[in-house]
Design an enzyme around this catalytic site. Structure first.
Site, PDB file in Angstrom:
ATOM      1  N   HIS A   1       2.167  -5.244  35.146  1.00  0.00           N
ATOM      2  CA  HIS A   1       2.437  -5.007  36.470  1.00  0.00           C
ATOM      3  C   HIS A   1       1.988  -3.513  36.690  1.00  0.00           C
ATOM      4  CE1 HIS A   1       4.256  -8.877  36.547  1.00  0.00           C
ATOM      5  NE2 HIS A   1       4.871  -8.586  35.244  1.00  0.00           N
TER       6      HIS A   1
ATOM      7  N   HIS B   1       7.610 -14.238  38.771  1.00  0.00           N
ATOM      8  CA  HIS B   1       8.843 -14.748  39.148  1.00  0.00           C
ATOM      9  C   HIS B   1       9.165 -16.046  39.532  1.00  0.00           C
ATOM     10  CE1 HIS B   1       8.567 -10.356  39.188  1.00  0.00           C
ATOM     11  NE2 HIS B   1       7.527 -10.239  40.417  1.00  0.00           N
TER      12      HIS B   1
ATOM     13  N   ARG C   1      -3.568  -1.966  51.094  1.00  0.00           N
ATOM     14  CA  ARG C   1      -2.009  -2.144  51.638  1.00  0.00           C
ATOM     15  C   ARG C   1      -1.280  -1.415  50.904  1.00  0.00           C
ATOM     16  NH1 ARG C   1      -5.190  -4.117  54.695  1.00  0.00           N
ATOM     17  NH2 ARG C   1      -4.895  -5.939  56.220  1.00  0.00           N
TER      18      ARG C   1
ATOM     19  N   ALA D   1       3.213 -12.376  42.305  1.00  0.00           N
ATOM     20  CA  ALA D   1       4.417 -12.960  42.602  1.00  0.00           C
ATOM     21  C   ALA D   1       4.731 -14.087  41.795  1.00  0.00           C
ATOM     22  CB  ALA D   1       4.773 -13.308  44.091  1.00  0.00           C
TER      23      ALA D   1
ATOM     24  N   TYR E   1       1.426   0.308  45.052  1.00  0.00           N
ATOM     25  CA  TYR E   1       0.252   0.024  44.157  1.00  0.00           C
ATOM     26  C   TYR E   1      -0.773   0.762  44.112  1.00  0.00           C
ATOM     27  CZ  TYR E   1       2.977  -4.461  44.856  1.00  0.00           C
ATOM     28  OH  TYR E   1       3.996  -5.387  44.919  1.00  0.00           O
TER      29      TYR E   1
ATOM     30  N   ASN F   1      -2.134 -10.109  35.115  1.00  0.00           N
ATOM     31  CA  ASN F   1      -0.932  -9.618  36.158  1.00  0.00           C
ATOM     32  C   ASN F   1      -1.004 -10.969  37.233  1.00  0.00           C
ATOM     33  OD1 ASN F   1       0.719  -8.722  38.387  1.00  0.00           O
ATOM     34  ND2 ASN F   1      -0.796  -6.670  38.662  1.00  0.00           N
TER      35      ASN F   1
ATOM     36  N   PRO G   1      -1.965 -13.878  42.805  1.00  0.00           N
ATOM     37  CA  PRO G   1      -2.023 -13.568  44.251  1.00  0.00           C
ATOM     38  C   PRO G   1      -1.864 -12.218  44.973  1.00  0.00           C
ATOM     39  CG  PRO G   1      -0.075 -14.950  43.481  1.00  0.00           C
ATOM     40  CD  PRO G   1      -0.685 -14.483  42.536  1.00  0.00           C
ATOM     41  N   ASN G   2      -2.562 -12.094  46.282  1.00  0.00           N
ATOM     42  CA  ASN G   2      -2.401 -10.781  46.976  1.00  0.00           C
ATOM     43  C   ASN G   2      -2.939  -9.752  46.278  1.00  0.00           C
ATOM     44  OD1 ASN G   2      -1.184 -12.234  49.166  1.00  0.00           O
ATOM     45  ND2 ASN G   2       0.519 -12.191  47.779  1.00  0.00           N
TER      46      ASN G   2
ATOM     47  N   ARG H   1      12.564  -2.263  41.488  1.00  0.00           N
ATOM     48  CA  ARG H   1      12.503  -2.954  42.661  1.00  0.00           C
ATOM     49  C   ARG H   1      13.518  -4.264  42.980  1.00  0.00           C
ATOM     50  NH1 ARG H   1       6.096  -4.326  43.484  1.00  0.00           N
ATOM     51  NH2 ARG H   1       6.943  -4.461  45.667  1.00  0.00           N
TER      52      ARG H   1
ATOM     53  N   ARG I   1      12.600  -9.525  41.340  1.00  0.00           N
ATOM     54  CA  ARG I   1      11.526  -9.185  40.430  1.00  0.00           C
ATOM     55  C   ARG I   1      11.489  -8.683  39.075  1.00  0.00           C
ATOM     56  NH1 ARG I   1       7.393  -8.467  44.379  1.00  0.00           N
ATOM     57  NH2 ARG I   1       8.139  -7.877  46.372  1.00  0.00           N
TER      58      ARG I   1
ATOM     59  N   GLU J   1       0.944  -8.934  29.384  1.00  0.00           N
ATOM     60  CA  GLU J   1       1.361  -9.261  30.994  1.00  0.00           C
ATOM     61  C   GLU J   1       1.711  -7.455  31.545  1.00  0.00           C
ATOM     62  OE1 GLU J   1       5.334 -10.857  31.435  1.00  0.00           O
ATOM     63  OE2 GLU J   1       5.476 -10.208  33.423  1.00  0.00           O
TER      64      GLU J   1
ATOM     65  N   ASP K   1       3.545 -22.571  30.868  1.00  0.00           N
ATOM     66  CA  ASP K   1       3.288 -23.586  30.128  1.00  0.00           C
ATOM     67  C   ASP K   1       1.793 -23.580  29.888  1.00  0.00           C
ATOM     68  OD1 ASP K   1       5.670 -25.822  31.839  1.00  0.00           O
ATOM     69  OD2 ASP K   1       5.816 -24.309  30.132  1.00  0.00           O
TER      70      ASP K   1
HETATM   71  O1  LIG Z   1       3.391  -4.579  40.351  1.00  0.00           O
HETATM   72  C1  LIG Z   1       2.663  -5.667  40.203  1.00  0.00           C
HETATM   73  O2  LIG Z   1       1.670  -5.706  39.612  1.00  0.00           O
HETATM   74  C2  LIG Z   1       3.387  -6.979  40.858  1.00  0.00           C
HETATM   75  O3  LIG Z   1       2.671  -7.980  39.629  1.00  0.00           O
HETATM   76  C3  LIG Z   1       2.572  -6.979  41.987  1.00  0.00           C
HETATM   77  C4  LIG Z   1       3.141  -8.322  42.771  1.00  0.00           C
HETATM   78  C5  LIG Z   1       2.461  -8.319  44.027  1.00  0.00           C
HETATM   79  C6  LIG Z   1       0.983  -8.515  44.269  1.00  0.00           C
HETATM   80  C7  LIG Z   1       0.533  -8.049  45.527  1.00  0.00           C
HETATM   81  O4  LIG Z   1      -0.277  -6.973  45.324  1.00  0.00           O
HETATM   82  C8  LIG Z   1      -0.422  -6.226  46.689  1.00  0.00           C
HETATM   83  C9  LIG Z   1      -1.356  -4.999  46.466  1.00  0.00           C
HETATM   84  C10 LIG Z   1      -1.497  -4.389  47.477  1.00  0.00           C
HETATM   85  C11 LIG Z   1      -1.124  -4.777  48.671  1.00  0.00           C
HETATM   86  C12 LIG Z   1      -0.194  -5.860  49.098  1.00  0.00           C
HETATM   87  C13 LIG Z   1       0.057  -6.496  47.856  1.00  0.00           C
HETATM   88  C14 LIG Z   1       4.738  -8.535  42.815  1.00  0.00           C
HETATM   89  O5  LIG Z   1       4.898  -9.728  43.450  1.00  0.00           O
HETATM   90  C15 LIG Z   1       5.022  -8.503  41.457  1.00  0.00           C
HETATM   91  O6  LIG Z   1       6.587  -8.343  41.582  1.00  0.00           O
HETATM   92  C16 LIG Z   1       4.765  -7.034  40.790  1.00  0.00           C
END
Ligand SMILES: O=C(O)[C@]1(O)C[C@H](CCCOc2ccccc2)[C@@H](O)[C@H](O)C1
Length: 151
Positions: A101, A81, A19, A78, A24, A75, A11-12, A108, A112, A99, A88
């Site tokens: 990230h 976590h 963003r 979220a 990131y 990846n 997700p995201n 962080r 996380r 995996e 599963d």
């Molecule tokens: O560091 C990573 O790749 C994460 O998997 C990214 C997740 C967040 C994905 C959202 O990615 C975005 C990228 C750009 C802007 C907003 C969110 C975060 O919840 C993990 O703790 C670590």
């Protein structure tokens, strides 16, 4: 070594590069996927990818990979976590996974620092930015062996 790799982004991650560049980076997800496609193509590795904001869609794709994917690079976003269900699914299909990230999750927020996947991953890569995807694919291509085809 792995001849078929599935890349899954959770997700995201569709927002990547648009963003929070300080966390990131500025590379977009399409750019990440294009680079992964080229990397796999250069090694004659079959490549597929999915980005989804929906846990069940990710789980269904993991199920679909059974028997036709040698390695998964994931990846989970979220869901890293929170998702016992994705854990599963990965265990259920018995496909080795890496995996990845983008950020160093251990620098962080405390929430996380725990992953529901890491103890079962072949490798965990974090904090390398989007290079982590290249490293994950390189690792999978070198170290993950295709399973004997079940009769
Ligand atoms: O560091 C990573 O790749 C994460 O998997 C990214 C997740 C967040 C994905 C959202 O990615 C975005 C990228 C750009 C802007 C907003 C969110 C975060 O919840 C993990 O703790 C670590």
């Amino acid at each position: 070594m792995a001849t078929s790799i599935l890349l899954i982004n959770g997700p995201n991650l569709n927002l990547l590069g648009t963003r929070e560049p300080g966390t990131y980076g500025s590379t977009t997800l399409p750019q990440v996927i294009e680079a992964a496609e080229k990397q796999c193509s250069s090694k004659s590795i079959t490549f597929a990818s999915l980005q989804s904001n929906h846990e069940g869609v990710i789980i269904d794709r993991i199920h679909e990979a059974r028997g036709n994917v040698d390695a998964i690079v994931i990846n989970p976003g979220a869901f890293t976590h929170t998702s016992v269900a994705i854990r599963d699914a990965l265990l259920g299909v018995d496909i080795p996974f890496v995996e990845i990230h983008i950020s160093n999750v251990h620098k962080r927020e405390a929430f996380r620092h725990h992953s529901y996947l890491s103890d079962k991953a072949e490798a965990v890569i974090c904090g390398l930015g989007v290079y982590g995807y290249e490293a994950a694919i390189e690792y999978a291509s070198r170290h993950i062996k295709p399973k004997e085809k079940s009769q």
